[in-house]
Design a protein around this motif. Sequence first.
Motif, PDB file in Angstrom:
ATOM      1  N   VAL A   1      -1.545   3.384  -2.375  1.00 13.18           N
ATOM      2  CA  VAL A   1      -0.657   4.517  -2.649  1.00 13.18           C
ATOM      3  C   VAL A   1      -1.506   5.747  -2.930  1.00 13.18           C
ATOM      4  O   VAL A   1      -2.265   5.785  -3.906  1.00 13.18           O
ATOM      5  CB  VAL A   1       0.262   4.222  -3.857  1.00 13.18           C
ATOM      6  N   SER A   2      -1.386   6.759  -2.086  1.00 11.41           N
ATOM      7  CA  SER A   2      -2.174   7.981  -2.274  1.00 11.41           C
ATOM      8  C   SER A   2      -1.422   9.160  -1.666  1.00 11.41           C
ATOM      9  O   SER A   2      -0.482   8.986  -0.889  1.00 11.41           O
ATOM     10  CB  SER A   2      -3.562   7.851  -1.627  1.00 11.41           C
TER      11      SER A   2
ATOM     12  N   GLY B   1       5.978   7.313  -6.615  1.00 12.68           N
ATOM     13  CA  GLY B   1       5.907   6.189  -7.542  1.00 12.68           C
ATOM     14  C   GLY B   1       7.074   5.233  -7.408  1.00 12.68           C
ATOM     15  O   GLY B   1       6.897   4.006  -7.392  1.00 12.68           O
TER      16      GLY B   1
ATOM     17  N   ALA C   1       6.842   3.106  -4.239  1.00  8.73           N
ATOM     18  CA  ALA C   1       5.950   1.963  -4.417  1.00  8.73           C
ATOM     19  C   ALA C   1       6.662   0.822  -5.149  1.00  8.73           C
ATOM     20  O   ALA C   1       6.539  -0.356  -4.779  1.00  8.73           O
ATOM     21  CB  ALA C   1       4.706   2.391  -5.187  1.00  8.73           C
TER      22      ALA C   1
ATOM     23  N   LEU D   1      -0.567  -3.303  -5.887  1.00  8.61           N
ATOM     24  CA  LEU D   1      -0.436  -1.863  -5.671  1.00  8.61           C
ATOM     25  C   LEU D   1      -1.752  -1.221  -6.089  1.00  8.61           C
ATOM     26  O   LEU D   1      -2.180  -1.360  -7.236  1.00  8.61           O
ATOM     27  CB  LEU D   1       0.692  -1.254  -6.515  1.00  8.61           C
TER      28      LEU D   1
ATOM     29  N   CYS E   1      -3.234   2.279  -6.636  1.00  9.97           N
ATOM     30  CA  CYS E   1      -2.723   3.642  -6.807  1.00  9.97           C
ATOM     31  C   CYS E   1      -3.888   4.588  -7.104  1.00  9.97           C
ATOM     32  O   CYS E   1      -4.735   4.290  -7.942  1.00  9.97           O
ATOM     33  CB  CYS E   1      -1.720   3.680  -7.961  1.00  9.97           C
TER      34      CYS E   1
ATOM     35  N   ALA F   1      -0.241   9.262  -7.708  1.00  2.64           N
ATOM     36  CA  ALA F   1       0.326   7.917  -7.675  1.00  2.64           C
ATOM     37  C   ALA F   1       0.408   7.301  -9.065  1.00  2.64           C
ATOM     38  O   ALA F   1       0.724   6.118  -9.208  1.00  2.64           O
ATOM     39  CB  ALA F   1      -0.514   7.024  -6.762  1.00  2.64           C
TER      40      ALA F   1
ATOM     41  N   ALA G   1       3.520   5.200 -10.354  1.00  2.76           N
ATOM     42  CA  ALA G   1       3.893   3.917  -9.746  1.00  2.76           C
ATOM     43  C   ALA G   1       3.786   2.749 -10.731  1.00  2.76           C
ATOM     44  O   ALA G   1       4.727   1.939 -10.833  1.00  2.76           O
ATOM     45  CB  ALA G   1       3.053   3.669  -8.493  1.00  2.76           C
TER      46      ALA G   1
ATOM     47  N   THR H   1      -1.130  -4.198 -10.531  1.00  5.77           N
ATOM     48  CA  THR H   1      -1.458  -2.807 -10.207  1.00  5.77           C
ATOM     49  C   THR H   1      -2.898  -2.481 -10.564  1.00  5.77           C
ATOM     50  O   THR H   1      -3.409  -2.874 -11.614  1.00  5.77           O
ATOM     51  CB  THR H   1      -0.520  -1.844 -10.949  1.00  5.77           C
TER      52      THR H   1
ATOM     53  N   TYR I   1      -5.298   1.013 -10.721  1.00  8.07           N
ATOM     54  CA  TYR I   1      -5.232   2.475 -10.730  1.00  8.07           C
ATOM     55  C   TYR I   1      -6.643   3.033 -10.689  1.00  8.07           C
ATOM     56  O   TYR I   1      -7.468   2.728 -11.562  1.00  8.07           O
ATOM     57  CB  TYR I   1      -4.514   2.959 -11.989  1.00  8.07           C
TER      58      TYR I   1
ATOM     59  N   GLY J   1      -0.619   6.220 -15.289  1.00  8.45           N
ATOM     60  CA  GLY J   1      -1.416   5.242 -14.562  1.00  8.45           C
ATOM     61  C   GLY J   1      -2.405   4.532 -15.456  1.00  8.45           C
ATOM     62  O   GLY J   1      -2.562   3.304 -15.399  1.00  8.45           O
TER      63      GLY J   1
END
Length: 349
Positions: free
Chosen positions: A6-7, A122, A125, A141, A143, A148, A151, A167, A169, A212
Amino acid sequence: MRVLQVSAEIFPLLKTGGLADIAGALPQALAGVGCQVRALLPGFPAILQALQASRLVGEFRAPWGDTVRVRLGQLAGVPGGDGPLSAYVLEAPALYARPGNPYEDAQRRPYADNHRRFAALGWAAAHLAHGLDGDWAPQILHCHDWHAGLAPACLKHWPGPAAGVRTLYTVHNLAYQGLFGAEVFGELGLPAAAFQLDGLEFHGQVSFMKAGLHYADHLSTVSPSYASEIQTPEQGCGLDGLLRSRREQLSGILNAVDEAVWSPGADALIEHVYTPARMFGKALCKAALQRHSGLAPQADAPLFALVGRITEQKGLPLVLAGVDEIVAQGGQLLVLGSGEAGMEQALQQ
């Protein structure tokens, strides 16, 4: 392992900094070790134009009422393993159909609805983590930066059973934090409990970066040294305490150079290729750069080049302090970038 990256940017389609380079190169690298990688990106014009053979996989209602459509296709020019990278792109013209810089208007003012534009990213996602695409769902994910940052918070506060998705980050630049006034929190679709010290609240504001950092299962940044630096008051941008409290979940992984793109031995855009074994072409490239930029074509003049954002955070005051000495000793300085108006004017002078 199925990874959704995710970007907000991706090289070579849309780039304002080093984030785009990593977003463009990492999927192919992960595919090389057996991962299935897809990207999730806002529907900025350059990204939508590159999306090929796309189909609608679903849509969702944003907390403020807009409908966001999610398309899946292949991004021309972005490698994803065996072919172009598969990507989900948000189709929401009211949010993303704007020319120029993806974050600012022509007067370099951040768009007033940036909180909505990247809250949509976010929530998209989180919807994909919960099965919006019935044919593929991520296990991770990944991010990137403040765009992002929401998310992991959306996933954590999903109004229903947890998806079991983890996730990661990654912080590329801690100084850009996605800060917004507290009045926008009600539009983000998160419960009131999320706006507190252990959440998005940052000195009375909403911080996407802090979201994040607080909610992701693991954190990473662009080098081991940067991972250490951002845990200090000097470099922590007010978030050093949070980062120290999560030091066991923080990794520093050194950014690399993608030699498929950045190799002077195979670069069609420079005057002459060169390698460590055959360096003559470097002098030809230097002379061509001097001619192109209006500098005296002096082979023995040290040529210093700086490419980046013109901001204090990037060390530009140090450059300004050294300009006279560089020139006095016969050196040349070339600066390419844009940013803070006062520093731009000082460099021009």
